[in-house]
Design an enzyme around this catalytic site. Sequence first.
Site, PDB file in Angstrom:
ATOM      1  CG  HIS A 330      -1.989  -1.021   1.205  1.00 31.88           C
ATOM      2  ND1 HIS A 330      -3.246  -0.835   0.686  1.00 31.88           N
ATOM      3  CD2 HIS A 330      -1.955  -2.302   1.649  1.00 31.88           C
ATOM      4  CE1 HIS A 330      -3.955  -1.943   0.837  1.00 31.88           C
ATOM      5  NE2 HIS A 330      -3.185  -2.864   1.417  1.00 31.88           N
ATOM      6  CE  LYS A 517      -6.541  13.863   0.415  1.00 30.69           C
ATOM      7  NZ  LYS A 517      -6.807  12.643  -0.321  1.00 30.69           N
ATOM      8  NE  ARG A 518      -4.307   9.738  10.327  1.00 28.95           N
ATOM      9  CZ  ARG A 518      -3.952   8.792  11.187  1.00 28.95           C
ATOM     10  NH1 ARG A 518      -4.664   7.684  11.294  1.00 28.95           N
ATOM     11  NH2 ARG A 518      -2.914   8.951  11.978  1.00 28.95           N
ATOM     12  CE  LYS A 523      -2.658  10.517   3.368  1.00 28.77           C
ATOM     13  NZ  LYS A 523      -3.320   9.675   2.339  1.00 28.77           N
ATOM     14  CB  THR A 625     -10.261   4.738  -1.273  1.00 31.84           C
ATOM     15  OG1 THR A 625      -9.781   5.026   0.041  1.00 31.84           O
ATOM     16  CG2 THR A 625      -9.569   3.503  -1.805  1.00 31.84           C
ATOM     17  CE  LYS A 629     -14.121   6.040   0.752  1.00 30.07           C
ATOM     18  NZ  LYS A 629     -13.249   6.166   1.945  1.00 30.07           N
TER      19      LYS A 629
HETATM   20  C1  26Q Z   1       2.835   0.041  10.515  1.00 33.78           C
HETATM   21  C2  26Q Z   1       3.698  -0.304  11.546  1.00 33.78           C
HETATM   22  C3  26Q Z   1       3.521   0.195  12.821  1.00 33.78           C
HETATM   23  C4  26Q Z   1       2.446   1.035  13.063  1.00 33.78           C
HETATM   24  C5  26Q Z   1       1.593   1.387  12.039  1.00 33.78           C
HETATM   25  C6  26Q Z   1       1.788   0.899  10.761  1.00 33.78           C
HETATM   26  C7  26Q Z   1       0.866   1.278   9.679  1.00 33.78           C
HETATM   27  C8  26Q Z   1      -0.489   1.405   9.903  1.00 33.78           C
HETATM   28  C9  26Q Z   1      -1.348   1.797   8.899  1.00 33.78           C
HETATM   29  C10 26Q Z   1       1.339   1.526   8.395  1.00 33.78           C
HETATM   30  C11 26Q Z   1       0.472   1.908   7.387  1.00 33.78           C
HETATM   31  C12 26Q Z   1      -0.884   2.049   7.621  1.00 33.78           C
HETATM   32  C13 26Q Z   1      -1.849   2.463   6.609  1.00 33.78           C
HETATM   33  C14 26Q Z   1      -1.560   2.741   5.360  1.00 33.78           C
HETATM   34  C15 26Q Z   1      -2.582   3.197   4.427  1.00 33.78           C
HETATM   35  O1  26Q Z   1      -3.715   3.466   4.793  1.00 33.78           O
HETATM   36  N1  26Q Z   1      -2.251   3.297   3.142  1.00 33.78           N
HETATM   37  C16 26Q Z   1      -3.212   3.720   2.142  1.00 33.78           C
HETATM   38  O2  26Q Z   1      -3.818   2.559   1.620  1.00 33.78           O
HETATM   39  C17 26Q Z   1      -4.897   2.906   0.782  1.00 33.78           C
HETATM   40  C18 26Q Z   1      -5.581   1.615   0.365  1.00 33.78           C
HETATM   41  O3  26Q Z   1      -4.793   0.912  -0.527  1.00 33.78           O
HETATM   42  C19 26Q Z   1      -4.412   3.709  -0.414  1.00 33.78           C
HETATM   43  O4  26Q Z   1      -5.535   4.122  -1.151  1.00 33.78           O
HETATM   44  C20 26Q Z   1      -3.607   4.925   0.039  1.00 33.78           C
HETATM   45  O5  26Q Z   1      -3.042   5.565  -1.069  1.00 33.78           O
HETATM   46  C21 26Q Z   1      -2.538   4.497   1.023  1.00 33.78           C
HETATM   47  O6  26Q Z   1      -1.880   5.635   1.554  1.00 33.78           O
END
Ligand code: 26Q
Length: 781
Positions: A330, A517-518, A523, A625, A629
């Site tokens: 991702h 978004k986050r 971003k 995503t 929407k």
């Molecule tokens: C990893 C290790 C330790 C703590 C947290 C994490 C962690 C948690 C969540 C790393 C990444 C995430 C989330 C990533 C994320 O949401 N990525 C998004 O994924 C979407 C679905 O594929 C994409 O549309 C986005 O572009 C992408 O940023």
Amino acid sequence: MTKGFKQNVTEILKLDYGKDIRTAGTVELYNAVSKAAMAAIGRDFNEKAKNAEGKKACYLSAEFLIGRMVYNNLLNLGLFNQFGELMTENGRDIRVFEEIEDAALGNGGLGRLAACFLDSGATNGITLNGYGIRYKYGLFKQYFENGFQRETADDWMKMGDPWSQRADADTVVVEFKGHAVKAVPYDSPVIGYGGKKINMLRLWQAEPMEKFHFDLFNEQKYDKAAGDQVEADAICAVLYPNDTTDAGKKLRLKQQYFFSSATLQDVIRTYKAKYGDNFSHFASEYAIQLNDTHPTVAIPEFIRLMMEREHMTFAKALKLAKETFAYTNHTIMAEALEKWSISLFKAVIPHVYKYVVMLQKALVKELTAMGVEGKNQEQYFIIDGNLIHMARMAIFASHSTNGVAQIHTDILKNDALKEWYALYPERFNNKTNGITQRRWLALANMELAGFITDKIGNGWITNLDNLKKLEQYKDDEAVLRQFNDIKKIKKRQLSDYIFEREGVRINPDFIFDIQVKRLHEYKRQLLNAFSILDIYFGLKDGRIKDFRPTVFIFGAKAAPGYFRAKGIIKYINEIAKLIDADPEVNDKLKVIFVQNYNVSYAEKLTPAADVSEQISTAGTEASGTGNMKFMLNGAVTLGTYDGANVEIVAEAGEENNYIFGARVEDIEKIKKSYNPKKLYKSNPRIKKVVDTLVDGTFDDGETGMFKELYTSLLEGASWHKPDHYYLLEDLIPYVDAKLRVNADYADTLAFRRKCFINMANAGKFSSDRTIRDYTEEVWKL
Ligand code: 26Q
């Protein structure tokens, strides 16, 4: 089965609380409605889901960002209308449950994608079960204090969890160094639209092996006596609020191993109940999808379980792993690729480490056989120095690695993972993300849903490509006017909602320009902020004359430890204050940052947008995503050529969207010689907005946040070059694009026509399509 739903709700209310619909409190009503629906589903839904005929896909994810379950479940069960009748017959609002908390067991895109996938799997009759963690606290709740983000715990179960069912009989034991915990499943039904197929979401809860050690208690070791409880509780206590990485956090690895091991033990047990000790059917019974590297420790754990418990050879276990597992990437950001230090790994799960070593050895053997030798092997090492690379492990020990939008997959193949692509080209594939139109259109925008159904029938609910049929109306003025009226309604509703929640009034006649978004540097919410300031100064000094009133709406949570992201929130809140207080412009310009943006807030915001802001630096947003929407709800995209924006514009036409700024190739070219300070010095507009970070225009309460942002842009930091996301490079073209949107908005119907064409071409972005692609090309169900 649905005949007596209304009666059942009434009876349950009477029995459980001695109330009727008119007098019941929200939570009582919620529990009764949910219980009646659960009864209609049947208590054995989880058994059925586990033992469904044919190959089953298991979606392993540390996050499921479900949001509010009740309305969605009623819709999919076909009970929504009965529920609506029941409420109106008894003088109650169908929106009563808007008080019910979201299940926010996810950070953002990756978690929400998992939730959309579950909906699409069940709706499309595919056996796709989700496995994850039952966090006690989901993603923190956010509020602002003097413009600064503050966090509080998200106690999402405080009103109960009527949509889950504890399955004690399926409890398994998960071992850690020096102790073990029970993993107890809580199962929620995942109801396909129409209620024909019901899958399950199984969330594991950690519990102590023994709740209380009476022997220790009797020896007066009171803290030790309850110690197991404390240790077990910690595992599921809280979702990590970071959406990149949280490098080297022991508890995070514990969480990952906890749900990965529990899921595998569960799946293997179910398999053996059917086939005994013969594992030759395993890979045709199960496909296991790893949602990013978070559950990748499942690979060595699988090999361990096969070897230690099933007496399989390593070679056979690895072969089976490769056939069974598939991995979704991702992000390409290097800092987000998970690595664990060997010492930490051994401190948490020493019994798994030796299987990591075996994987490393098998990798080296395979590399050698493929003619990769000596130093060239190192770039592939699963164990590299003192680090264990989880993405490398996932690619090596699976049959599929996919990106989440075409441009992202291309970057994986040609750049981020090019050495792996050279080795195993057949493993790489793209699965462009999608969203479920049930939640994001049928539920979130009933007015638009009704309008669409009126024109083309309701087939779109399960086949979003049907929207294409709307194109015949794209030049029909009467239809565009109706469409425009619906947007007006949704804008008015949002404006009321924001007033209730934030106490801020937004004029619904303004253009609604939304970025939700986050919060992340890549971003580029800060770029949006700069562009607003440039417009503000332009309005004040007469450079910008014609300007349609616009409100810029932001929603975003910053990871609690992400100092810069928090600085950007404060900065935008300061801009909002400045503009509000300025009578020269506050009738045409407004900024608001809404608090606690979450799935339920997104359901209000998305339908009301005129403009969807998707402005990440080209090459950084894997897919996005939210962009889908907004498109589905009839907004134009103001964005860069990044992630799924590329495909959105390809479907809906560049002429119906607003694309600006450097592309991946452009950035590649300027990278080496990029000099943001030169841009800053040579362009007075750029200088003026950037200087507001340090010239006293705004107050950051002596936190040094604004100065730090300024420095990061012009000087860089120890870990990055100045302006590493190219804000100053893109600022002027971005403002130009914004002003083009603004000018085009003057011709209402021409603008709505663009919005309409976007909606009509959103079919590709249904998660139904994505799930079918996974089913056919990866899972082979
Ligand atoms: C990893 C290790 C330790 C703590 C947290 C994490 C962690 C948690 C969540 C790393 C990444 C995430 C989330 C990533 C994320 O949401 N990525 C998004 O994924 C979407 C679905 O594929 C994409 O549309 C986005 O572009 C992408 O940023």
